[in-house]
Enzyme design. Structure first.
Site, PDB file in Angstrom:
ATOM      1  N   ASP A  12       0.848  -1.207   0.000  1.00  0.00           N
ATOM      2  CA  ASP A  12       0.000   0.000   0.000  1.00  0.00           C
ATOM      3  C   ASP A  12       0.883   1.256   0.000  1.00  0.00           C
ATOM      4  O   ASP A  12       0.861   2.040   0.943  1.00  0.00           O
ATOM      5  CB  ASP A  12      -0.941  -0.010   1.231  1.00  0.00           C
ATOM      6  CG  ASP A  12      -0.209  -0.041   2.562  1.00  0.00           C
ATOM      7  OD1 ASP A  12       0.969  -0.478   2.602  1.00  0.00           O
ATOM      8  OD2 ASP A  12      -0.792   0.393   3.571  1.00  0.00           O
ATOM      9  N   HIS A 242       9.984  -0.548   8.765  1.00  0.00           N
ATOM     10  CA  HIS A 242       8.940  -1.583   8.821  1.00  0.00           C
ATOM     11  C   HIS A 242       8.990  -2.523   7.609  1.00  0.00           C
ATOM     12  O   HIS A 242       9.388  -3.682   7.705  1.00  0.00           O
ATOM     13  CB  HIS A 242       7.552  -0.932   8.883  1.00  0.00           C
ATOM     14  CG  HIS A 242       7.316  -0.070  10.071  1.00  0.00           C
ATOM     15  ND1 HIS A 242       7.385  -0.531  11.358  1.00  0.00           N
ATOM     16  CD2 HIS A 242       7.000   1.249  10.169  1.00  0.00           C
ATOM     17  CE1 HIS A 242       7.114   0.456  12.204  1.00  0.00           C
ATOM     18  NE2 HIS A 242       6.883   1.545  11.504  1.00  0.00           N
TER      19      HIS A 242
HETATM   20  C1  BDR Z   1       2.937  -0.399   8.646  1.00  0.00           C
HETATM   21  O1  BDR Z   1       1.878   0.545   8.470  1.00  0.00           O
HETATM   22  C2  BDR Z   1       2.129   1.379   7.371  1.00  0.00           C
HETATM   23  O2  BDR Z   1       1.995   2.709   7.726  1.00  0.00           O
HETATM   24  C3  BDR Z   1       3.528   1.090   6.904  1.00  0.00           C
HETATM   25  O3  BDR Z   1       3.618   1.163   5.497  1.00  0.00           O
HETATM   26  C4  BDR Z   1       3.805  -0.292   7.407  1.00  0.00           C
HETATM   27  O4  BDR Z   1       3.400  -1.272   6.471  1.00  0.00           O
HETATM   28  C5  BDR Z   1       3.664  -0.101   9.946  1.00  0.00           C
HETATM   29  O5  BDR Z   1       2.791  -0.196  11.027  1.00  0.00           O
HETATM   30 CA    CA Z   2       2.951  -0.705   4.147  1.00  0.00          CA
END
Ligand code: BDR
Ligand code: CA
Length: 309
Positions: A12, A242
């Site tokens: 995303d 992340h």
């Molecule tokens: C996740 O949430 C999204 O904001 C980032 O892309 C990542 O996949 C981290 O909590």
């Molecule tokens: Ca993400």
């Protein structure tokens, strides 16, 4: 070198999603066979446009299949434009992509690819788990045909990031997450327990500028917005790594400490979206420690290796 790992990233984009995709394209250990998109950081139409635009920037032609626009059961939450910007890449704006998406919806693309190459494909979902749950529901046989599923999501022994309990990807579609995390398939969870301990700074992106100035300039610009969010909310100079960490865990588990336990997702109340260890159900590999320097070094060095323009 071992054969590269055939991988589908479900994404995303999203600034750290862009980091994960460009990282995957930089690492010869990855054979990126397709990307699937999902709502989350931005609406799915924007996520799809961003994914196509990013591949054009990188000069790579692989299939992109557009996926779910909303969660399976609950009403959608607002998109977090304060984290990734309204268009998903902060203040970095890419031209509209010329290429089109694969005609199949994301979950069908995933099913077809997994069935075509039994035992080979690693799925790396780094957004809400809606597409993956839809694929599993429509084709339960993929559970025994995937090589691995490496999920970025969850907060098992630490607090969440949207509230005390929940991590964003799980919170955006807890019902999908419950289906995916409780399925009997080889799943590894890369959650906030480790990703918040790996901090990427501007200095980690700087070496990329030397040999990949086009992608390097884009990522540096996009990251400014993400860094500013982390500065404001966490007081850190940089961002949590992340989504790229999930891609790295899909390639090499050596830097990670893992415990195995079944997981349950809380589906109601104020803790909705929480990921809890349970006693019953299919066991999941939960990453609970990481050699942060090793992960960061791999991320930094592959991005700087000059594979991208
Ligand atoms: C996740 O949430 C999204 O904001 C980032 O892309 C990542 O996949 C981290 O909590
Ligand atoms: Ca993400």
């Amino acid at each position: 070198m071992n054969q590269p790992i055939p991988m589908i990233i479900d994404t995303d984009p999203g600034i750290d999603d862009a980091m994960a995709i460009l990282y995957a394209l930089s690492d010869p250990a990855v054979d990126l066979v397709g990307l699937t998109t999902v709502f989350g950081n931005v609406p799915v139409t924007t996520a799809t446009r961003n994914t196509l635009a990013l591949l054009e920037l990188a000069g790579v032609d692989i299939p992109v299949a557009a996926g779910a626009a909303r969660p399976m059961v609950q009403e959608p939450h607002p998109h977090p434009d304060f984290v990734h910007g309204v268009e998903g890449f902060g203040e970095a704006h890419l031209p509209p992509p010329a290429r089109k998406t694969d005609p199949r919806p994301a979950h069908e693309f995933i099913i077809d690819m997994v069935r075509a190459r039994p035992g080979e494909i690693t799925l790396v979902p780094v957004g809400p788990l809606t597409n993956i749950a839809m694929a599993l529901k429509a084709a339960p046989d993929i559970a025994e045909k995937v090589a691995r599923v490496v999920v970025m999501g969850g907060a098992v022994r630490c607090k969440g990031n949207v509230n005390e309990y929940a991590e964003a990807n799980i919170w955006q579609d807890p019902h999908a997450a419950q289906a995916v995390l409780s399925a009997d398939w080889p799943l590894t969870l890369v959650g906030l327990d480790i990703t918040e301990r790996i901090v990427c700074t501007a200095a980690d992106l700087a070496p990329m500028m030397q040999r990949s100035p086009i992608c390097g300039a884009f990522l540096t610009k996009a990251a400014e917005f993400y860094f500013a969010f982390h500065k404001e909310t966490e007081g850190i100079d940089g961002c949590h790594l992340h989504d790229p960490t999930a891609v790295i865990a899909a390639l090499d588990m050596a830097p990670f400490g893992v415990e195995t336990a079944p997981l349950t997702v809380t589906l109601e109340g104020e803790a909705i979206g929480r990921t809890r260890e349970g006693e019953r159900g299919a066991p999941v590999g939960i990453c609970l420690s990481a050699d942060a320097d090793a992960v960061l070094a791999r991320f930094r060095d592959r991005l700087a290796s000059g594979r991208l323009p």
